[in-house]
Scaffold this motif. Structure first.
Motif, short mmCIF file in Angstrom:
data_model
loop_
_atom_site.label_atom_id
_atom_site.label_comp_id
_atom_site.label_asym_id
_atom_site.label_seq_id
_atom_site.Cartn_x
_atom_site.Cartn_y
_atom_site.Cartn_z
N PRO A 91 -22.88 25.21 1.25
CA PRO A 91 -21.59 25.07 0.54
C PRO A 91 -21.66 23.96 -0.49
CG PRO A 91 -21.25 25.19 2.93
CD PRO A 91 -22.73 25.03 2.71
N TRP A 92 -21.11 24.21 -1.68
CA TRP A 92 -21.08 23.19 -2.72
C TRP A 92 -19.67 22.70 -3.00
CZ3 TRP A 92 -18.00 25.07 -6.58
CH2 TRP A 92 -17.89 26.46 -6.68
N CYS A 93 -18.68 23.27 -2.31
CA CYS A 93 -17.29 22.81 -2.45
C CYS A 93 -16.85 22.20 -1.13
CB CYS A 93 -16.38 23.97 -2.83
SG CYS A 93 -14.70 23.49 -3.26
N GLU A 94 -16.59 20.89 -1.14
CA GLU A 94 -16.27 20.18 0.09
C GLU A 94 -14.87 20.55 0.59
OE1 GLU A 94 -18.24 18.31 1.81
OE2 GLU A 94 -19.92 18.18 0.43
N ASP A 95 -14.69 20.42 1.90
CA ASP A 95 -13.38 20.65 2.51
C ASP A 95 -13.20 19.68 3.66
OD1 ASP A 95 -10.91 21.72 3.00
OD2 ASP A 95 -11.66 23.37 4.23
N SER A 96 -13.47 18.43 3.40
CA SER A 96 -13.41 17.43 4.46
C SER A 96 -12.16 16.59 4.34
CB SER A 96 -14.63 16.51 4.37
OG SER A 96 -14.59 15.76 3.17
N GLU A 97 -11.73 16.00 5.46
CA GLU A 97 -10.58 15.11 5.43
C GLU A 97 -10.87 13.90 4.55
OE1 GLU A 97 -7.55 15.55 6.60
OE2 GLU A 97 -8.20 17.55 7.16
N GLN A 98 -12.13 13.49 4.49
CA GLN A 98 -12.50 12.35 3.66
C GLN A 98 -12.21 12.65 2.18
OE1 GLN A 98 -16.58 11.22 3.98
NE2 GLN A 98 -16.40 9.50 2.57
N GLN A 99 -12.58 13.86 1.72
CA GLN A 99 -12.34 14.21 0.34
C GLN A 99 -10.85 14.33 0.06
OE1 GLN A 99 -14.22 14.12 -2.08
NE2 GLN A 99 -16.26 14.90 -1.73
N LYS A 100 -10.11 14.92 0.99
CA LYS A 100 -8.67 15.07 0.78
C LYS A 100 -8.00 13.71 0.71
CE LYS A 100 -8.34 19.58 3.05
NZ LYS A 100 -7.79 20.32 4.18
N THR A 101 -8.43 12.78 1.57
CA THR A 101 -7.88 11.43 1.54
C THR A 101 -8.23 10.75 0.23
OG1 THR A 101 -8.03 11.26 3.94
CG2 THR A 101 -7.84 9.20 2.68
N ALA A 102 -9.49 10.92 -0.20
CA ALA A 102 -9.94 10.28 -1.44
C ALA A 102 -9.17 10.80 -2.63
CB ALA A 102 -11.44 10.52 -1.64
N SER A 103 -8.82 12.07 -2.62
CA SER A 103 -8.17 12.67 -3.78
C SER A 103 -6.77 12.12 -3.98
CB SER A 103 -8.08 14.18 -3.61
OG SER A 103 -7.18 14.53 -2.58
N ARG A 104 -6.19 11.54 -2.94
CA ARG A 104 -4.83 11.00 -3.07
C ARG A 104 -4.84 9.49 -3.23
NH1 ARG A 104 -4.76 15.03 0.89
NH2 ARG A 104 -3.51 16.82 0.32
N ALA A 105 -6.03 8.90 -3.26
CA ALA A 105 -6.12 7.45 -3.38
C ALA A 105 -5.78 7.00 -4.78
CB ALA A 105 -7.53 6.99 -3.02
N ASN A 126 0.81 -1.23 0.00
CA ASN A 126 0.00 0.00 0.00
C ASN A 126 0.84 1.28 0.00
OD1 ASN A 126 -2.44 -1.54 0.18
ND2 ASN A 126 -2.07 -1.78 2.38
N THR A 127 2.03 1.20 -0.58
CA THR A 127 2.86 2.40 -0.72
C THR A 127 3.25 2.58 -2.19
OG1 THR A 127 4.97 1.26 -0.35
CG2 THR A 127 3.81 2.13 1.60
N GLN A 128 3.67 3.78 -2.52
CA GLN A 128 4.12 4.11 -3.86
C GLN A 128 5.44 4.86 -3.77
OE1 GLN A 128 1.08 6.30 -5.93
NE2 GLN A 128 -0.54 4.86 -5.40
N SER A 129 6.13 4.91 -4.89
CA SER A 129 7.35 5.69 -4.98
C SER A 129 7.44 6.25 -6.39
CB SER A 129 8.58 4.83 -4.65
OG SER A 129 9.77 5.62 -4.69
N ALA A 130 8.51 6.92 -6.67
CA ALA A 130 8.78 7.42 -8.03
C ALA A 130 10.27 7.40 -8.25
CB ALA A 130 8.23 8.83 -8.21
N ALA A 131 10.66 7.10 -9.47
CA ALA A 131 12.07 7.13 -9.85
C ALA A 131 12.31 8.36 -10.72
CB ALA A 131 12.43 5.87 -10.60
N LEU A 132 13.39 9.07 -10.46
CA LEU A 132 13.78 10.21 -11.27
C LEU A 132 15.22 10.04 -11.72
CD1 LEU A 132 12.05 11.43 -8.58
CD2 LEU A 132 12.15 13.47 -9.98
N VAL A 133 15.51 10.49 -12.92
CA VAL A 133 16.88 10.53 -13.41
C VAL A 133 17.19 11.96 -13.84
CG1 VAL A 133 18.42 9.83 -15.29
CG2 VAL A 133 17.06 8.12 -14.08
N VAL A 134 18.29 12.47 -13.32
CA VAL A 134 18.71 13.85 -13.58
C VAL A 134 19.92 13.81 -14.51
CG1 VAL A 134 19.48 16.02 -12.54
CG2 VAL A 134 17.92 14.50 -11.28
#
Length: 526
Positions: free
Chosen positions: A512-526, A104-112
């Motif tokens: 309000p029609w724009c959410e600002d919940s921890e649930q939405q923030k968590t979902a956005s990174r899933a 359940n983790t991710q990473s990224a590889a970069l080459v400079v």
């Protein structure tokens, strides 16, 4: 920041003073809370001994600070002076980190890659080339976190493996790549010569995409870095099987074709709203695969396979059919959604029958062309010459379809091409929107894009809006439309009516029609 100095034997007192000032500034910047304990004795010393030089005072202040840090247990090692920078690892170590990520983790590889490395070596010799490599390695260490990993790949490049974490998105990696470029572009001095180096960066986010070619993430990032290097100084490029096609097995191709034909792969829809009012201005059709056994499969997994299998045109047909059918059903149910957006890749745009197929699909659903918006990646606009893709875009614009320029800011589209392709709306890439309310650099970038769009008289849509603060700031800056998890997640067609009812009810009640919940923030990174 002071230049990177590699002083020769002839450097004088001024160079020593500069190096000393840089060290003291770095130490003071890191340990601000000790500043008062250092400055009071230093100022007292200055008053008592007026004849001391500035350099001597700096030595006194630095000495007291180092002693204080040693007494309080902070130490003064080279690693700590470099903000707990990571140490150089081996290539095998980085490959091992990327190949064995925790669950359940991710990473990224970069080459400079150092731009013009061969030319620098030819002009100034091996000794300067090695000194530059060492200096850039030190700067790279300062640009990364202690838990990240990096290694020397060759005489003109470095490999980076980001510390495994729960989620890594393209916006975050782009920010890291840009930070690396900024750090490594500082002037470099060697024996009286000053160079202004630049670097190109390639990165790979998906181990699956790399595995399709039978390579690891770092090798994939190397291929992307080579592409970035060829595109010009200071380039950034990501790895995908679109750029580096892979061979896909016959069984995989058969499974994908079946999923497209049976409707397992179909459109989900994400709302787009007007910034000023919150009213729905459209939906974007996004491909999703609901597998009968595996459940919902991530687009990051199957979209590269579809591209590699040569089924992009089939996918475009499915998305267009689902989008038009869904829009017609919403009309019939009394929900007037102005437009629906469909993404078209470069391969899809090269279908010589594309405009005819879209026109037929619109007629079949009794929809006018202005109800369909075609989203085109900025890289497609930047790279297209006078070919089938260009003619298709021109024909669609002539029909009256909207043309959105997607992921704006990540490619190299010129203003002339924006006009040439009759772009009606620019979609600001999520990498510029994320955390913009906390980052002044992000704000300046978005402001510049919006200013350009106003002068070109084209509309703007911000992607990846995750919180109400971003929505408010974008509204204040004059962005016309918003899209992101703070509005709603992509949803199947059968859920649209329920969402529209709830959203319209919230607007009518002034909620309000724009959410600002921890649930939405968590979902956005899933």
């Amino acid at each position: 920041m002071s230049p990177v100095d590699v002083a020769g034997d002839g450097e004088g007192t001024a160079m020593q003073h500069s190096s000393l000032i840089e060290r003291v500034n770095g130490i003071l910047a890191r340990y601000r809370r000790h500043l008062a304990l250092v400055l009071i004795p230093a100022l007292t010393l200055a008053g008592l001994i007026g004849g001391l030089t500035t350099a001597a005072l700096l030595v006194a202040a630095a000495t007291q600070l180092i002693i204080l840090l040693w007494v309080t247990g902070y130490g003064s090692s080279r690693a700590e002076a470099a903000d707990d920078a990571p140490t150089v690892k081996s290539r095998d170590h980085l490959d091992d980190v990327l190949a064995n990520l925790p669950p359940n983790t991710q990473s990224a590889a970069l080459v400079v890659r150092i731009d013009s490395a061969a030319r620098i070596k030819d002009m100034h010799g091996q000794r300067l080339s090695l000194a530059l490599q060492d200096a850039l390695g030190q700067q790279l260490a300062r640009a990364l976190r202690e838990q990240d990993h990096f290694c020397l790949l060759s005489d003109d490049g470095f490999g980076v493996a980001l510390c495994p974490q729960r989620s890594v998105d393209v916006g975050a990696v782009l920010s890291i790549a840009q930070r690396i470029q900024t750090r490594l572009s500082q002037p470099f001095r060697f024996e009286g010569l000053t160079l202004w180096p630049s670097v190109s960066v390639g990165f790979c986010l998906s181990p699956r995409a790399a595995a399709l070619n039978g390579i690891g993430m770092l090798d994939a990032a190397q291929q992307a870095a080579a592409k970035a290097l060829n595109s010009g100084p200071g380039g950034i490029s990501s790895y995908s099987v679109v750029d580096f096609p892979a061979a896909v097995s016959a069984d995989t191709i058969g499974g994908l074709r079946k999923a497209l034909e049976t409707g397992e792969i179909h459109a989900f829809f994400q709302p787009q709203v007007r910034t000023a009012t919150g009213e729905v201005s459209g939906f974007e059709a996004l491909a999703r695969w609901r597998h009968p056994e595996r459940g919902l499969i991530s687009p990051a997994e199957f979209l590269p396979q579809i591209e590699a299998a040569g089924l992009a045109a089939n996918l475009a047909t499915c998305m267009l059919r689902d989008a038009m059918t869904t829009l017609a059903k919403l009309d019939a149910a009394g929900y007037r959604v102005p437009t629906i957006s469909v993404n078209l890749s470069a391969d899809e745009l090269r279908n010589p029958r594309l405009a005819d197929e879209i026109s037929w699909e619109l007629d079949r659903n009794d929809l006018t062309p202005d109800r369909l918006t075609v989203e085109i990646l900025e890289t497609v606009v930047a790279d297209s010459d006078e070919d089938v893709a260009v003619r298709n875009i021109a024909r669609l614009a002539g029909l009256g379809c909207g043309i959105d320029l997607d992921d704006f800011g990540t490619g190299h589209a010129s203003i002339a091409n924006i006009r040439r392709f009759a772009v009606g709306r620019i979609k600001i890439d999520r990498s510029f929107v994320t955390r913009m309310h906390e980052d002044e650099d992000q704000q300046r970038m978005v402001s510049a894009i919006l200013s350009m769009a106003r002068h070109l008289e084209v509309l703007t849509l911000a992607e990846g809006v995750e919180c109400a603060e971003e929505q408010v700031m974008l509204a204040q800056m004059g962005c016309h439309h918003l899209q992101g998890y703070a509005i709603a997640r992509p949803m199947p067609a059968e859920d649209l009516v329920g969402w529209l009812d709830a959203h319209n009810a919230a607007l009518a009640c002034g909620e309000p029609w724009c959410e600002d919940s921890e649930q939405q923030k968590t979902a956005s990174r899933a």
